[in-house]
Design a protein around this motif. Sequence first.
Motif, PDB file in Angstrom:
ATOM      1  N   ARG A  12      -1.939   4.237  16.723  1.00 62.96           N
ATOM      2  CA  ARG A  12      -1.195   5.127  17.655  1.00 62.96           C
ATOM      3  C   ARG A  12      -1.453   6.476  17.872  1.00 62.96           C
ATOM      4  NH1 ARG A  12       3.471   5.010  15.157  1.00 62.96           N
ATOM      5  NH2 ARG A  12       4.533   6.012  16.907  1.00 62.96           N
ATOM      6  N   CYS A 111       2.127   0.175  20.809  1.00 68.93           N
ATOM      7  CA  CYS A 111       0.779   0.651  20.934  1.00 68.93           C
ATOM      8  C   CYS A 111      -0.002  -0.068  22.015  1.00 68.93           C
ATOM      9  CB  CYS A 111       0.079   0.773  19.563  1.00 68.93           C
ATOM     10  SG  CYS A 111      -1.417   1.583  19.567  1.00 68.93           S
ATOM     11  N   THR A 129      -7.303   1.485  21.608  1.00 73.62           N
ATOM     12  CA  THR A 129      -6.205   1.919  21.799  1.00 73.62           C
ATOM     13  C   THR A 129      -5.746   2.970  22.581  1.00 73.62           C
ATOM     14  OG1 THR A 129      -5.890   3.366  19.766  1.00 73.62           O
ATOM     15  CG2 THR A 129      -5.416   0.931  19.642  1.00 73.62           C
TER      16      THR A 129
END
Length: 163
Positions: A12, A111, A129
């Motif tokens: 994240r 996320c 991510t």
Amino acid sequence: MTLMNVLVDFARTGRIGPLHCGMPLAEAENLLGPGRPHPAHVMKGPDIDGYPYSWGGLKLDVTQRAVSGIWIHLWPGSTAKLPALVLPESESFEATVLREELITALDTAGCEHHVNNTLTFGQQSSILTRPADVYAVFSLQGRDNHVPHRDRHYLDVMHKYTA
């Protein structure tokens, strides 16, 4: 704090606790203790770029004496070590994380992640991510890895690096 908490937080934020790309290596070593330098640092000196310092399963790439990459290496089917700063109260941990488990944890944490086509081929897959730009690379495990399901992808490494 569990390994999954560390992985999700890294995915994240792109940080592992106070560790982040761009910080001076000296500051990272103040937090973690002296790292084990790659042999290239030993042979050519501390100013050689692109080689990691390691603390068990944690590796920091160094460019111009600053952290340019953060890596968490896992060995599915075995135990691994991370410094207490990264995974408090744990000398070693079970390093087996299924792809589906990490994806579920990322979704639960909100996320955003996408398939990374560059690192998805053959017997491996990868995600990237957002907005932290952390890569997670998964693979099928061989006979020597003691995992419950050889036909499923397990997390091998998570990493972030700067250009």
